[in-house]
Design a protein around this motif. Structure first.
Motif, PDB file in Angstrom:
ATOM      1  N   LEU A  86       0.831  -1.208   0.000  1.00  0.00           N
ATOM      2  CA  LEU A  86       0.000   0.000   0.000  1.00  0.00           C
ATOM      3  C   LEU A  86       0.866   1.258   0.000  1.00  0.00           C
ATOM      4  O   LEU A  86       0.584   2.217  -0.716  1.00  0.00           O
ATOM      5  N   ALA A  87       1.926   1.248   0.798  1.00  0.00           N
ATOM      6  CA  ALA A  87       2.830   2.406   0.858  1.00  0.00           C
ATOM      7  C   ALA A  87       3.470   2.673  -0.495  1.00  0.00           C
ATOM      8  O   ALA A  87       3.607   3.827  -0.908  1.00  0.00           O
ATOM      9  N   GLU A  88       3.825   1.616  -1.203  1.00  0.00           N
ATOM     10  CA  GLU A  88       4.425   1.779  -2.528  1.00  0.00           C
ATOM     11  C   GLU A  88       3.420   2.370  -3.509  1.00  0.00           C
ATOM     12  O   GLU A  88       3.752   3.279  -4.283  1.00  0.00           O
ATOM     13  N   VAL A  89       2.185   1.898  -3.458  1.00  0.00           N
ATOM     14  CA  VAL A  89       1.145   2.420  -4.348  1.00  0.00           C
ATOM     15  C   VAL A  89       0.865   3.887  -4.049  1.00  0.00           C
ATOM     16  O   VAL A  89       0.701   4.702  -4.962  1.00  0.00           O
ATOM     17  N   MET A  90       0.820   4.242  -2.771  1.00  0.00           N
ATOM     18  CA  MET A  90       0.507   5.611  -2.377  1.00  0.00           C
ATOM     19  C   MET A  90       1.701   6.550  -2.462  1.00  0.00           C
ATOM     20  O   MET A  90       1.546   7.764  -2.459  1.00  0.00           O
ATOM     21  N   GLY A  91       2.912   6.013  -2.485  1.00  0.00           N
ATOM     22  CA  GLY A  91       4.107   6.839  -2.555  1.00  0.00           C
ATOM     23  C   GLY A  91       4.490   7.462  -1.225  1.00  0.00           C
ATOM     24  O   GLY A  91       5.012   8.573  -1.195  1.00  0.00           O
ATOM     25  N   VAL A  92       4.204   6.762  -0.131  1.00  0.00           N
ATOM     26  CA  VAL A  92       4.564   7.229   1.205  1.00  0.00           C
ATOM     27  C   VAL A  92       5.310   6.110   1.920  1.00  0.00           C
ATOM     28  O   VAL A  92       5.395   4.991   1.423  1.00  0.00           O
ATOM     29  N   SER A  93       5.821   6.388   3.112  1.00  0.00           N
ATOM     30  CA  SER A  93       6.552   5.370   3.852  1.00  0.00           C
ATOM     31  C   SER A  93       5.595   4.484   4.641  1.00  0.00           C
ATOM     32  O   SER A  93       4.477   4.889   4.985  1.00  0.00           O
ATOM     33  N   VAL A  94       6.062   3.294   4.932  1.00  0.00           N
ATOM     34  CA  VAL A  94       5.278   2.354   5.736  1.00  0.00           C
ATOM     35  C   VAL A  94       5.052   2.936   7.128  1.00  0.00           C
ATOM     36  O   VAL A  94       3.956   2.828   7.688  1.00  0.00           O
ATOM     37  N   ALA A  95       6.078   3.579   7.679  1.00  0.00           N
ATOM     38  CA  ALA A  95       5.960   4.170   9.019  1.00  0.00           C
ATOM     39  C   ALA A  95       4.872   5.237   9.057  1.00  0.00           C
ATOM     40  O   ALA A  95       4.139   5.358  10.041  1.00  0.00           O
ATOM     41  N   CYS A  96       4.754   5.995   7.989  1.00  0.00           N
ATOM     42  CA  CYS A  96       3.713   7.026   7.910  1.00  0.00           C
ATOM     43  C   CYS A  96       2.330   6.385   7.965  1.00  0.00           C
ATOM     44  O   CYS A  96       1.467   6.814   8.742  1.00  0.00           O
ATOM     45  N   LEU A  97       2.108   5.365   7.174  1.00  0.00           N
ATOM     46  CA  LEU A  97       0.805   4.698   7.151  1.00  0.00           C
ATOM     47  C   LEU A  97       0.480   4.029   8.479  1.00  0.00           C
ATOM     48  O   LEU A  97      -0.644   4.139   8.982  1.00  0.00           O
ATOM     49  N   GLU A  98       1.462   3.344   9.047  1.00  0.00           N
ATOM     50  CA  GLU A  98       1.225   2.677  10.330  1.00  0.00           C
ATOM     51  C   GLU A  98       0.943   3.686  11.429  1.00  0.00           C
ATOM     52  O   GLU A  98       0.104   3.448  12.297  1.00  0.00           O
ATOM     53  N   GLY A  99       1.635   4.813  11.402  1.00  0.00           N
ATOM     54  CA  GLY A  99       1.407   5.851  12.406  1.00  0.00           C
ATOM     55  C   GLY A  99      -0.006   6.408  12.338  1.00  0.00           C
ATOM     56  O   GLY A  99      -0.658   6.625  13.357  1.00  0.00           O
ATOM     57  N   ILE A 100      -0.505   6.629  11.131  1.00  0.00           N
ATOM     58  CA  ILE A 100      -1.864   7.136  10.972  1.00  0.00           C
ATOM     59  C   ILE A 100      -2.870   6.077  11.383  1.00  0.00           C
ATOM     60  O   ILE A 100      -3.833   6.353  12.102  1.00  0.00           O
TER      61      ILE A 100
END
Length: 112
Positions: free
Chosen positions: A55-69
């Motif tokens: 998902l992070a790759e598709v969205m262009g953000v870091s995994v840590a960013c997604l997990e934090g949210i």
């Protein structure tokens, strides 16, 4: 005779090193309800894509960013919501629950 004195770091006498730039404050323009919906959407998208890293790759953000949210540590931003909506194939309004008229169906728009 004029002598220029420099410190070992290359600074001239009396000068200070330039201040480091501070990281800009996060944009907290999402309401608490919108943040909650973004968290739920990210959790559902993770299930749909199979992993946070995909998902992070598709969205262009870091995994840590997604997990934090998703865990509620970070608030997220309108930009993250836009990327999540694009990954889900829906509009940002659908993702965050935009304003809807009380006398109309939120899905089809027909009056009740």
């Amino acid at each position: 005779m004029l002598t220029v004195v420099r410190s070992p770091s290359g600074e001239q006498e009396g000068e200070r090193a330039p201040k480091r730039r501070r990281r800009p404050a996060s944009c907290n323009s999402l309401t608490p309800t919108q943040r909650k919906r973004l968290r739920a959407a990210l959790k559902n998208l993770r299930t749909a894509y199979g992993s946070w890293s995909c998902l992070a790759e598709v969205m262009g953000v870091s995994v840590a960013c997604l997990e934090g949210i998703a865990r509620g540590r970070d608030h997220g931003s309108p930009g993250t919501a836009q990327r999540a909506a694009k990954a889900a194939g829906i509009t940002v309004e659908q993702l965050l629950g935009g304003l809807a008229a009380a006398d109309r169906c939120p899905t089809c728009g027909r009056s009740g």
